[in-house]
Design a protein around this motif. Sequence first.
Motif, mmCIF file in Angstrom:
data_model
loop_
_atom_site.group_PDB
_atom_site.id
_atom_site.type_symbol
_atom_site.label_atom_id
_atom_site.label_comp_id
_atom_site.label_asym_id
_atom_site.label_seq_id
_atom_site.Cartn_x
_atom_site.Cartn_y
_atom_site.Cartn_z
ATOM 1 N N PHE A 163 46.109 33.058 32.320
ATOM 2 C CA PHE A 163 45.709 32.705 33.685
ATOM 3 C C PHE A 163 44.548 31.707 33.691
ATOM 4 N N GLU A 164 43.623 31.834 32.746
ATOM 5 C CA GLU A 164 42.571 30.817 32.660
ATOM 6 C C GLU A 164 43.199 29.477 32.270
ATOM 7 N N GLY A 165 44.172 29.529 31.393
ATOM 8 C CA GLY A 165 44.862 28.294 30.973
ATOM 9 C C GLY A 165 45.565 27.615 32.146
ATOM 10 N N ALA A 166 45.951 28.403 33.159
ATOM 11 C CA ALA A 166 46.594 27.831 34.347
ATOM 12 C C ALA A 166 45.545 27.403 35.383
ATOM 13 N N GLY A 167 44.261 27.598 35.048
ATOM 14 C CA GLY A 167 43.201 27.096 35.928
ATOM 15 C C GLY A 167 42.550 28.147 36.804
ATOM 16 N N PHE A 168 42.879 29.415 36.606
ATOM 17 C CA PHE A 168 42.315 30.479 37.449
ATOM 18 C C PHE A 168 41.000 31.007 36.897
ATOM 19 N N VAL A 169 40.174 31.506 37.805
ATOM 20 C CA VAL A 169 39.046 32.363 37.415
ATOM 21 C C VAL A 169 39.645 33.762 37.271
ATOM 22 N N VAL A 170 39.353 34.423 36.147
ATOM 23 C CA VAL A 170 39.920 35.757 35.901
ATOM 24 C C VAL A 170 38.806 36.801 35.903
ATOM 25 N N ASN A 171 38.964 37.815 36.755
ATOM 26 C CA ASN A 171 37.982 38.905 36.880
ATOM 27 C C ASN A 171 38.657 40.212 36.475
ATOM 28 N N THR A 172 37.852 41.276 36.358
ATOM 29 C CA THR A 172 38.462 42.566 36.020
ATOM 30 C C THR A 172 38.218 43.585 37.129
ATOM 31 N N TYR A 173 39.152 44.533 37.243
ATOM 32 C CA TYR A 173 38.929 45.718 38.077
ATOM 33 C C TYR A 173 38.830 46.918 37.140
ATOM 34 N N PRO A 174 38.060 47.970 37.541
ATOM 35 C CA PRO A 174 37.914 49.141 36.668
ATOM 36 C C PRO A 174 39.280 49.791 36.425
ATOM 37 N N TYR A 175 39.480 50.290 35.238
ATOM 38 C CA TYR A 175 40.761 50.936 34.926
ATOM 39 C C TYR A 175 40.571 52.140 34.013
#
Length: 396
Positions: free
Chosen positions: A137-149
């Motif tokens: 997803f970063e490679g596609a230009g997105f900022v990637v965040n996390t949610y707790p799991y």
Amino acid sequence: MFQHVDAYPGDPILTLNEDFQKDPRTNKINLSIGIYFDDLGRLPVMAAVREAESAMLSSIGPKPYQPMTGAINYCEAVQHLLFGADSEALRSGRIATLQTLGGSGALKVGADFLKRYFPDSQVWVSDPTWDNHRAIFEGAGFVVNTYPYYDAERGGLNFAAMLDAIKALPRHSVVLLHACCHNPTGVDLSAAQWAELIPVLREGGLLPYLDIAYQGFGDGIVEDTHAIRALADADVPFFVANSFSKSFSLYGERVGGLSVVCPDKDQAGRVFGQLMFAVRRNYSSPPTHGGQIVARVLRTPALYKLWSDELAGMCERIQAMRRRLHDGLVQRVPGRDFSYFLTQRGMFSYTGLSAEQADVLREQHGVYVLRSGRMCVAGLNNGNVDRVAEALAAVL
Ligand code: KET
């Protein structure tokens, strides 16, 4: 010219797997990459695959380009497998499905499409997740965040925190979810938890992106599609990337699919067209062979049965290995809780080993697990499980 090019530090999974191949020790044990090996440590050729491929070889034909979206018979077989042949969404023509280069290719084509039409959205992945989700997803230009799991203390799911975080996301956020057999933790949502999550996704105007790479390694081939079918029934538009690498033991053939469930047939047609364009701009069209093996197995009742029986046997073997490793550790390290080996599902166990412990395990004992502590339990067999228990007991 290339002075400014950084050295590639390597991939946490694929590079470790390559290091394993180069390791000269004969007693080395590979529990790093998510690959199923049989009880003799061999990569199986599944009987149904062998039969389908033999039949294909007896009538070798010309090899034209495939359509950009892959073979129609393959895409239909994928739809039936994921959504069920009698799915309302399928019958109303609102699912756009294409053949992709494995699950990774599906994720990438979907990510490119999303970046184009939702340029301001951000992506949210579980903490932790498969390492390559972030990279794709970063490679596609997105900022990637996390949610707790993952709840490391209990070795389970922190569902309340996950739900709260997802409730707070801006509309059109992309939420990556594992449909079954979460990688790397082996901890999944229950049906009741999906039922709670789905209205949150719908009401929040979010874009769920499901990844199903281990179908059949959880509760069963159909049972493992529970989340996909529940989302389709709930009228939520969503993406599904599916992979046959593990379930057909066809890693190098790169067989996967991307399905986008749309609000109606007209939108599905337009989405399909733009996904086609995303493919054209990436690799033009997918290869033929692997997809035709899978299509033949899925569409031939006798081969389907052969395949599903063998897959069920693979799961049973993994379960048996989970029990043997668990018992071996309980014996060697009394008083410590190893029940997570029994409750975690799919190919992986999240051992809680630190990166340093994983290094000691590899360097001193020749046992390869990821530095995140993820162990591929599908690499255990009756010949190596005691040595793994011994080595783990030594580093814990
Ligand atoms: N999704 C998930 C969750 C996943 O674990 C993998 C592969 C893929 C997609 C990719 O599937 P493919 O069809 O091969 O493109 N995971 C294993 C291998 C890898 O890292 O590439 C792994 O986690 O070890």
